[in-house]
Design a protein around this motif. Structure first.
Motif, PDB file in Angstrom:
ATOM      1  N   TYR A  96      48.079 -31.390  20.272  1.00 51.21           N
ATOM      2  CA  TYR A  96      47.817 -32.797  20.542  1.00 51.21           C
ATOM      3  C   TYR A  96      48.151 -33.169  21.979  1.00 51.21           C
ATOM      4  CZ  TYR A  96      46.910 -37.544  18.985  1.00 51.21           C
ATOM      5  OH  TYR A  96      46.348 -38.780  18.803  1.00 51.21           O
ATOM      6  N   ASP A  97      49.138 -32.503  22.564  1.00 48.41           N
ATOM      7  CA  ASP A  97      49.539 -32.853  23.924  1.00 48.41           C
ATOM      8  C   ASP A  97      48.512 -32.404  24.958  1.00 48.41           C
ATOM      9  OD1 ASP A  97      51.630 -34.352  25.085  1.00 48.41           O
ATOM     10  OD2 ASP A  97      52.402 -32.565  26.078  1.00 48.41           O
ATOM     11  N   HIS A  98      47.509 -31.651  24.523  1.00 51.77           N
ATOM     12  CA  HIS A  98      46.396 -31.300  25.410  1.00 51.77           C
ATOM     13  C   HIS A  98      45.128 -32.070  25.050  1.00 51.77           C
ATOM     14  CE1 HIS A  98      49.011 -27.780  26.144  1.00 51.77           C
ATOM     15  NE2 HIS A  98      48.464 -27.813  27.342  1.00 51.77           N
ATOM     16  N   SER A  99      45.102 -32.605  23.856  1.00 54.81           N
ATOM     17  CA  SER A  99      43.904 -33.296  23.389  1.00 54.81           C
ATOM     18  C   SER A  99      44.050 -34.807  23.508  1.00 54.81           C
ATOM     19  CB  SER A  99      43.620 -32.910  21.930  1.00 54.81           C
ATOM     20  OG  SER A  99      42.592 -33.694  21.394  1.00 54.81           O
ATOM     21  N   GLY A 100      44.975 -35.384  22.747  1.00 57.95           N
ATOM     22  CA  GLY A 100      45.145 -36.832  22.729  1.00 57.95           C
ATOM     23  C   GLY A 100      44.154 -37.509  21.797  1.00 57.95           C
ATOM     24  N   ALA A 101      44.412 -38.774  21.519  1.00 59.11           N
ATOM     25  CA  ALA A 101      43.617 -39.502  20.537  1.00 59.11           C
ATOM     26  C   ALA A 101      42.166 -39.682  20.976  1.00 59.11           C
ATOM     27  CB  ALA A 101      44.253 -40.866  20.281  1.00 59.11           C
ATOM     28  N   LEU A 102      41.921 -39.802  22.271  1.00 58.56           N
ATOM     29  CA  LEU A 102      40.561 -40.024  22.758  1.00 58.56           C
ATOM     30  C   LEU A 102      39.640 -38.873  22.374  1.00 58.56           C
ATOM     31  CD1 LEU A 102      38.788 -41.983  24.488  1.00 58.56           C
ATOM     32  CD2 LEU A 102      39.305 -40.488  26.438  1.00 58.56           C
ATOM     33  N   LYS A 103      40.076 -37.653  22.639  1.00 58.11           N
ATOM     34  CA  LYS A 103      39.257 -36.483  22.320  1.00 58.11           C
ATOM     35  C   LYS A 103      39.356 -36.108  20.846  1.00 58.11           C
ATOM     36  CE  LYS A 103      39.571 -34.406  26.940  1.00 58.11           C
ATOM     37  NZ  LYS A 103      39.951 -33.194  27.717  1.00 58.11           N
ATOM     38  N   ASP A 104      40.529 -36.317  20.259  1.00 58.99           N
ATOM     39  CA  ASP A 104      40.749 -35.886  18.881  1.00 58.99           C
ATOM     40  C   ASP A 104      39.996 -36.747  17.880  1.00 58.99           C
ATOM     41  OD1 ASP A 104      42.131 -34.126  16.997  1.00 58.99           O
ATOM     42  OD2 ASP A 104      43.281 -35.894  16.414  1.00 58.99           O
ATOM     43  N   MET A 105      39.819 -38.038  18.182  1.00 55.88           N
ATOM     44  CA  MET A 105      39.242 -38.956  17.195  1.00 55.88           C
ATOM     45  C   MET A 105      38.014 -39.724  17.699  1.00 55.88           C
ATOM     46  SD  MET A 105      41.040 -38.599  14.431  1.00 55.88           S
ATOM     47  CE  MET A 105      40.620 -40.053  13.478  1.00 55.88           C
ATOM     48  N   VAL A 106      38.058 -40.209  18.931  1.00 51.62           N
ATOM     49  CA  VAL A 106      36.981 -41.091  19.387  1.00 51.62           C
ATOM     50  C   VAL A 106      35.714 -40.307  19.690  1.00 51.62           C
ATOM     51  CG1 VAL A 106      36.303 -42.848  21.068  1.00 51.62           C
ATOM     52  CG2 VAL A 106      38.694 -42.676  20.330  1.00 51.62           C
ATOM     53  N   GLN A 107      35.848 -39.168  20.362  1.00 49.03           N
ATOM     54  CA  GLN A 107      34.669 -38.407  20.783  1.00 49.03           C
ATOM     55  C   GLN A 107      33.817 -37.954  19.606  1.00 49.03           C
ATOM     56  OE1 GLN A 107      34.285 -34.735  20.428  1.00 49.03           O
ATOM     57  NE2 GLN A 107      32.227 -34.931  21.270  1.00 49.03           N
ATOM     58  N   ASN A 108      34.422 -37.728  18.485  1.00 51.85           N
ATOM     59  CA  ASN A 108      33.658 -37.214  17.347  1.00 51.85           C
ATOM     60  C   ASN A 108      33.560 -38.232  16.216  1.00 51.85           C
ATOM     61  OD1 ASN A 108      36.441 -36.605  16.167  1.00 51.85           O
ATOM     62  ND2 ASN A 108      36.343 -35.121  17.829  1.00 51.85           N
ATOM     63  N   HIS A 109      34.664 -38.414  15.459  1.00 53.37           N
ATOM     64  CA  HIS A 109      34.618 -39.243  14.254  1.00 53.37           C
ATOM     65  C   HIS A 109      34.148 -40.668  14.540  1.00 53.37           C
ATOM     66  CE1 HIS A 109      36.665 -35.847  12.691  1.00 53.37           C
ATOM     67  NE2 HIS A 109      37.886 -36.210  12.987  1.00 53.37           N
ATOM     68  N   ILE A 110      34.794 -41.328  15.496  1.00 49.85           N
ATOM     69  CA  ILE A 110      34.510 -42.750  15.702  1.00 49.85           C
ATOM     70  C   ILE A 110      33.111 -42.970  16.267  1.00 49.85           C
ATOM     71  CG2 ILE A 110      35.154 -44.745  17.107  1.00 49.85           C
ATOM     72  CD1 ILE A 110      38.068 -44.081  16.570  1.00 49.85           C
ATOM     73  N   LEU A 111      32.706 -42.163  17.231  1.00 53.77           N
ATOM     74  CA  LEU A 111      31.366 -42.336  17.781  1.00 53.77           C
ATOM     75  C   LEU A 111      30.281 -42.004  16.760  1.00 53.77           C
ATOM     76  CD1 LEU A 111      31.736 -41.225  21.496  1.00 53.77           C
ATOM     77  CD2 LEU A 111      31.007 -43.456  20.650  1.00 53.77           C
ATOM     78  N   GLN A 112      30.569 -41.120  15.821  1.00 55.05           N
ATOM     79  CA  GLN A 112      29.618 -40.864  14.744  1.00 55.05           C
ATOM     80  C   GLN A 112      29.452 -42.118  13.875  1.00 55.05           C
ATOM     81  OE1 GLN A 112      27.611 -38.290  13.627  1.00 55.05           O
ATOM     82  NE2 GLN A 112      27.940 -37.256  15.562  1.00 55.05           N
ATOM     83  N   VAL A 113      30.561 -42.792  13.596  1.00 46.76           N
ATOM     84  CA  VAL A 113      30.496 -44.021  12.803  1.00 46.76           C
ATOM     85  C   VAL A 113      29.754 -45.116  13.570  1.00 46.76           C
ATOM     86  CG1 VAL A 113      31.871 -45.863  11.754  1.00 46.76           C
ATOM     87  CG2 VAL A 113      32.555 -43.484  11.451  1.00 46.76           C
ATOM     88  N   VAL A 114      30.032 -45.239  14.867  1.00 47.21           N
ATOM     89  CA  VAL A 114      29.310 -46.213  15.695  1.00 47.21           C
ATOM     90  C   VAL A 114      27.801 -45.959  15.618  1.00 47.21           C
ATOM     91  CG1 VAL A 114      28.894 -47.011  18.059  1.00 47.21           C
ATOM     92  CG2 VAL A 114      31.236 -46.653  17.265  1.00 47.21           C
ATOM     93  N   ALA A 115      27.417 -44.691  15.710  1.00 45.73           N
ATOM     94  CA  ALA A 115      25.993 -44.349  15.667  1.00 45.73           C
ATOM     95  C   ALA A 115      25.366 -44.733  14.334  1.00 45.73           C
ATOM     96  CB  ALA A 115      25.809 -42.856  15.934  1.00 45.73           C
ATOM     97  N   LEU A 116      26.052 -44.488  13.235  1.00 47.56           N
ATOM     98  CA  LEU A 116      25.523 -44.834  11.918  1.00 47.56           C
ATOM     99  C   LEU A 116      25.383 -46.346  11.750  1.00 47.56           C
ATOM    100  CD1 LEU A 116      27.509 -42.322   9.678  1.00 47.56           C
ATOM    101  CD2 LEU A 116      25.032 -42.341  10.024  1.00 47.56           C
ATOM    102  N   LEU A 117      26.336 -47.097  12.294  1.00 49.74           N
ATOM    103  CA  LEU A 117      26.281 -48.556  12.196  1.00 49.74           C
ATOM    104  C   LEU A 117      25.201 -49.150  13.094  1.00 49.74           C
ATOM    105  CD1 LEU A 117      30.115 -49.298  12.261  1.00 49.74           C
ATOM    106  CD2 LEU A 117      28.604 -49.684  10.306  1.00 49.74           C
ATOM    107  N   ALA A 118      24.990 -48.549  14.241  1.00 52.00           N
ATOM    108  CA  ALA A 118      24.129 -49.153  15.257  1.00 52.00           C
ATOM    109  C   ALA A 118      22.692 -48.658  15.226  1.00 52.00           C
ATOM    110  CB  ALA A 118      24.721 -48.894  16.648  1.00 52.00           C
ATOM    111  N   MET A 119      22.422 -47.529  14.588  1.00 52.08           N
ATOM    112  CA  MET A 119      21.096 -46.928  14.688  1.00 52.08           C
ATOM    113  C   MET A 119      20.027 -47.823  14.049  1.00 52.08           C
ATOM    114  SD  MET A 119      21.147 -43.869  11.876  1.00 52.08           S
ATOM    115  CE  MET A 119      20.864 -44.181  10.125  1.00 52.08           C
ATOM    116  N   GLU A 120      18.791 -47.644  14.503  1.00 48.91           N
ATOM    117  CA  GLU A 120      17.647 -48.326  13.902  1.00 48.91           C
ATOM    118  C   GLU A 120      17.313 -47.675  12.560  1.00 48.91           C
ATOM    119  OE1 GLU A 120      16.002 -51.063  15.103  1.00 48.91           O
ATOM    120  OE2 GLU A 120      17.674 -51.103  16.524  1.00 48.91           O
ATOM    121  N   PRO A 121      16.644 -48.397  11.668  1.00 49.95           N
ATOM    122  CA  PRO A 121      16.239 -47.787  10.397  1.00 49.95           C
ATOM    123  C   PRO A 121      15.351 -46.567  10.648  1.00 49.95           C
ATOM    124  CG  PRO A 121      15.950 -50.170  10.323  1.00 49.95           C
ATOM    125  CD  PRO A 121      16.275 -49.826  11.742  1.00 49.95           C
ATOM    126  N   PRO A 122      15.674 -45.435  10.048  1.00 49.94           N
ATOM    127  CA  PRO A 122      14.828 -44.257  10.243  1.00 49.94           C
ATOM    128  C   PRO A 122      13.497 -44.410   9.514  1.00 49.94           C
ATOM    129  CG  PRO A 122      16.531 -43.791   8.623  1.00 49.94           C
ATOM    130  CD  PRO A 122      16.829 -45.158   9.171  1.00 49.94           C
TER     131      PRO A 122
END
Length: 506
Positions: free
Chosen positions: A227-253
Motif C-alpha cells: 500500500y505504501d507504493h500504491s495508495g488509495a488513488l491507484k488501489d481504488m480510484v483507477q479501477n473500481h471507482i472509475l468503472q462505477v462512474v462509467a456504468l453510471l454515466a454511459m449512454e444506453p447501449p
C-alpha cells in the motif's frame, strides 16, 4: 446450464487469493453442476508440495461451504500441483507435459484458462513462456485472467499490455475487477435501463450530483508494504471507482452485449475532463489516517503500521470531483471518496436529484418559519455490506397543516438471498469459462483510466502535504467536506454523525 470443460492453470496456487476466492468459487460451480467430470486444476508456485498435500489445502478452503465429504473429496481429486519457477523454461516444459496428460485424462478438448494470481511483474514472463514452450493450444481455447494492478501508470500499463497482447488477442484477455462481479454493481444497468422513471431523468436536467463512496473501516493490515507504493488513488480510484462512474454515466447501449457495453463505457471515460495539474489539486483531496478511537476500539496511525515508511506521503483516503463533458452530464459533478480506517465499511452510490422548480410549501409570509428548500430526492444503491436500493421522497406529515418530511422507500435483499447468491469471483470465473468479457476491464478502459489518474498523481507528487490529516474512525479530512460545500452540496452518507451524537466518536 451446460457443463463447462476446461483446464485451469493457476500461477500462484498457494497464495491467499487462490485459497480465499478461487478454490471456493470453483467448488460452488462444481456444486451447481457447471463443473463436473471434465475439468482439472493445476496449481503452481515455488513451494515443493505434493498433489496430496495440495488437495488437503484445497479441501480445507472449502470445508465450510456445506458440501458432503464425498463431494469435497471428489472435487479435490481434480487438483494437481507443480513446483514452478516462472523464469525457468524447463519448468514450462514440465507444465506442458502435465497439461497434455490432464487434457487426455479428463477429455478437456484443449480448453485452457490461465489465471495469474501473482505479482504483475511476472505477467510478461509467464505469457512469453506459454508461447515459447508451446503450451498454448490450437485445439480449444486459451484464455488469460489477470488480477490488478495492471501497471503503475499509463506507460507501465501500456508496456505490460503490449507484452501480453503479443501472445493473447484482446478477446482472450480478462482483466479482473471483482467489483464488476458484485450483484448490485451489475444491477446499476437494470435500475437505469429497465425503469423509465429513472432513465428518463438520468441527465443534467434532473440530477444535481452523483456521489460514490467506497468506505473501509479496516486499516492496511498486513498490506503496508504494497500500500505504501500504491495508495488509495491507484488501489481504488483507477479501477473500481472509475468503472462505477462509467456504468453510471454511459449512454444506453444499442444492445446489452459485451461489445456495445464496452463501447459506451469507453465513451463515458473519454468524456471525463482531463484536468490540468492545478485543477487536479483544486478538485481532488487526499488524506492519511492518524491515531483514533471509535467506541472501545483504539487505532494506531498509518505511519506506525508495519512496513510503512515513518514519513510516508502515501494517501489512505481520496475524495474528488469528476466532470463529464457531454450533453447528458454537462454541469453535473460526480463526487467520489474512498479510504481506510473510516467510520463504517460500506460501498454505496447516491444519485441526488434537483429540487422542484418552485417549492409551494415555503411560507414566505411567515417571518417565524425558516425559508428552507425541500430535502432532495435521493436514489441510493447499496453495494456492500448490504445490497439493495432506496428512494427518498418528500411527503406530508400526519396532522394539521402541510409540513413535509422525507420518507424512504427501501428495498434490501434478505440475508438468506445474499448468502445464497453467487460470490463475485464465482460469477467472473463462469464468465471466463463462457468467454464473456462484459464484466471485465477492456484495455481501452484501463488506458483511459490511467490517463485520468496520472495527472492527479503527478500533481500530488510535486506537492507534499502535512499528514496525518484525519483521525481513524472518521469519514476523512475536513477538506473532503469542503469540496462539496463550495458547490453548495454535502455528502449524503455521514455515518460518523450517528457515533458522535452518542459520544462514541470524538
Amino acid at each position: 446450464m451446460d457443463e463447462k470443460i476446461a483446464l485451469f492453470t493457476i500461477f500462484g496456487g498457494t497464495g491467499d487469493l487462490a485459497k480465499r476466492k478461487l478454490y471456493p468459487s470453483l467448488f460452488r460451480l462444481y456444486q451447481k453442476g457447471l463443473l463436473k467430470e471434465h475439468f482439472a486444476v493445476i496449481g503452481t508456485a515455488r513451494r515443493e508440495w505434493t498433489d496430496d498435500y495440495y488437495r488437503e489445502i484445497v479441501q480445507d478452503t472449502i470445508k465450510d461451504l456445506n458440501g458432503t465429504q464425498e463431494e469435497i473429496t471428489a472435487f479435490a481429486s481434480h487438483f494437481y500441483y507443480q513446483a514452478h519457477n516462472v523464469n525457468d523454461s524447463e519448468n514450462y516444459d514440465t507444465l506442458k507435459a502435465l497439461s497434455d496428460e490432464l487434457n487426455n485424462r479428463y477429455q478437456l478438448e484443449g480448453n485452457h484458462i490461465y489465471y495469474l494470481a501473482m505479482a504483475p511483474q511476472f505477467f510478461g514472463t509467464i505469457v512469453r513462456h506459454l508461447k515459447s514452450q508451446n503450451i498454448l493450444t490450437e485445439e480449444g481455447f486459451d484464455r488469460l485472467i489477470i488480477e490488478k494492478p495492471f501497471g503503475a501508470d499509463y506507460n507501465s500499463a501500456n508496456e505490460l499490455n503490449e507484452e501480453i497482447r503479443a501472445v493473447f488477442p484482446e478477446k482472450d484477455i480478462f482483466r479482473i475487477d471483482h467489483y464488476l462481479g458484485k450483484e448490485m454493481i451489475q444491477n446499476i444497468s437494470a435500475i437505469r435501463f429497465a425503469n423509465n422513471i429513472f432513465e428518463s431523468q438520468w441527465n443534467n436536467r434532473y440530477i444535481d450530483n452523483v456521489q460514490i463512496t467506497f468506505s473501509e473501516c479496516l486499516g492496511v493490515e498486513d498490506r503496508g508494504g504494497y500500500y505504501d507504493h500504491s495508495g488509495a488513488l491507484k488501489d481504488m480510484v483507477q479501477n473500481h471507482i472509475l468503472q462505477v462512474v462509467a456504468l453510471l454515466a454511459m449512454e444506453p447501449p444499442v444492445a446489452f452485449s459485451e461489445a456495445e457495453i464496452r463501447s459506451e463505457k469507453v465513451k463515458a471515460l473519454k468524456a471525463i475532463r482531463l484536468y490540468s495539474e492545478e485543477e487536479a489539486l483544486q478538485n481532488f483531496v487526499r488524506g492519511q489516517y492518524g491515531a483514533g478511537k471509535i467506541e472501545d476500539n483504539q487505532y494506531i496511525d498509518y505511519r506506525a503500521e508495519p512496513h510503512v515508511h515513518e514519513n510516508s506521503q502515501i494517501e489512505t483516503f481520496v475524495a474528488g470531483k469528476f466532470l463529464i463533458d457531454n450533453f447528458r452530464w454537462s454541469g453535473v459533478p460526480f463526487y467520489i471518496r474512498t479510504g481506510k480506517r473510516m467510520t463504517e465499511k460500506g460501498t454505496r452510490i447516491n444519485i441526488v436529484f434537483k429540487q422542484v422548480p418552485v417549492n409551494v410549501f415555503r411560507r414566505d409570509c411567515d417571518e417565524n418559519i425558516e425559508k428552507t428548500d425541500l430535502p432532495p430526492n435521493v436514489l441510493t444503491i447499496y453495494i456492500q455490506p448490504t445490497e439493495g436500493f432506496s428512494l427518498t421522497l418528500n411527503g406530508k406529515e400526519i396532522g394539521q397543516g402541510f409540513t413535509t418530511s422525507p420518507a424512504k422507500l427501501d428495498f434490501r435483499h434478505s440475508a438468506e438471498t445474499t448468502a445464497n447468491s453467487p460470490e463475485a469471483y464465482e460469477k467472473l470465473l463462469l464468465d471466463g469459462l463462457n468467454g464473456d468479457g462484459t464484466n471485465f476491464s477492456h484495455w481501452d478502459e484501463v488506458a483511459q483510466s490511467w490517463r485520468i489518474i496520472d495527472i492527479i498523481r503527478q500533481a500530488w507528487d510535486k506537492t507534499p502535504v502535512a499528514f496525518p490529516n484525519y483521525a481513524a474512525g472518521t469519514m476523512g479530512p475536513e477538506a473532503a467536506f469542503d469540496l462539496l460545500a463550495q458547490d453548495g452540496f454535502h455528502w449524503e452518507w455521514q455515518p460518523d454523525t450517528w457515533y458522535r451524537e452518542r459520544g462514541k466518536l470524538d
